[in-house]
Design an enzyme around this catalytic site. Sequence first.
Site, short mmCIF file in Angstrom:
data_model
loop_
_atom_site.label_atom_id
_atom_site.label_comp_id
_atom_site.label_asym_id
_atom_site.label_seq_id
_atom_site.Cartn_x
_atom_site.Cartn_y
_atom_site.Cartn_z
N ARG A 238 116.42 104.77 77.57
CA ARG A 238 117.32 105.59 78.38
C ARG A 238 116.60 105.88 79.70
NH1 ARG A 238 120.94 104.20 75.59
NH2 ARG A 238 122.30 105.47 74.28
N GLU A 267 123.84 106.70 85.90
CA GLU A 267 124.53 105.42 85.70
C GLU A 267 126.02 105.58 86.00
OE1 GLU A 267 123.57 104.03 81.75
OE2 GLU A 267 121.44 104.03 82.18
N HIS A 286 122.95 98.59 82.15
CA HIS A 286 123.01 99.13 80.79
C HIS A 286 123.78 98.16 79.88
CE1 HIS A 286 122.90 103.04 78.25
NE2 HIS A 286 122.84 101.96 77.48
#
Length: 327
Positions: A238, A267, A286
């Site tokens: 993360r 993000e 991601h």
Amino acid sequence: MSKHVVLYKKLSPALMQRLQAHADVTLIEDVKSDEGMARLRDALPHADGLLGASLKLDAELLDRAVKLKAVSSVSVGVDNYDIDDLTRRGILLTNTPDVLTQTTADTGFALIMATARRVVELASMVRDGRWTQNIGPEHFGTDVHGKTLGIVGMGRIGEAVAQRGHFGFGMPVLYHSHSPKPDVEARFDAQYRSLEDLLHESDFVCLTVPLTAQTERLIGAEQLALMRPQAILINIARGKVVDEQALITALQNRQIRAAGLDVFDREPIQTDSPLLQLDNVVATPHMGSATDETREAMARCAVDNMISALSGDKPKDLVNPSAWHPH
Ligand code: NAP
């Protein structure tokens, strides 16, 4: 009375049908838009179940969800949820472990290869018509095979990265985790290290810890300073596990060689982020688990967990077992 599930992630027709056999379903396609969020707020008071991903479920939203029995997250990471709060409210939380492990480890290795061999940078040179003569040392990368791979967080994904490094690339494996893992050490000839020693000894540092209060900003300026100048940082965990500003400074100063990043502080990443200006960064959106097969398997897993929860059965992937009270 039939149960009601609020879905904030689109499912394949087969999975939608499967879920609809057990519940009425309200689909909110773009929950991140103002309109989507308004629809979610309206739907929450009627929801027995919530199924989706990438939404911070805060106390204000949960206060509206007066009937809610279960949240089925289409992810293995559960950092978007306050697990203690859900448990206090008697709401089950499930996730989708295992089915994404191998694919996410593949992404880790894609980033290892891309950063070490400068794949994105050199492929762009070819695509842009800048490959006008044989490449020279200024374009050379660094080897992956035989280099030391340091894994921070030796869980499911960490192990799958270790497996690839050890068997595929002949890499000595070091790892840091909560506790030593003798079975992993035996299988991959891996050695346990303190975080400091791992950072100091590894050529590739791959982050595979969950984001928790203990791992937030685990890698900051002090930790980056311990890395070798030729070392490469890979983050498939993360974004907040790394102090992004400290990483930018380390990369700008070539204090470390490169970074392969699938996850970011914010993000989607802001388009003016200095990370995107750096040749020694490979940034991906991601996409750790983002293959057709794995995303479908994750959604199936999430649907099955929801069906179990609504049927009064204990879901397979229950994150907060203390919220479970068998009838
Ligand atoms: P996992 O099996 O639970 O593994 C996590 C490992 O981290 C465990 O071995 C745990 O150690 C270790 N750990 C936890 N806190 C730690 C700490 N403070 N210091 C050192 N080690 C610590 O989880 P997983 O399935 O491998 O997934 C890991 C994470 O990857 C997820 O939580 C998610 O955030 C991320 N992820 C990202 C993507 C992506 O798209 N990029 C995809 C999937 C997952 P112990 O075993 O000793 O407790």
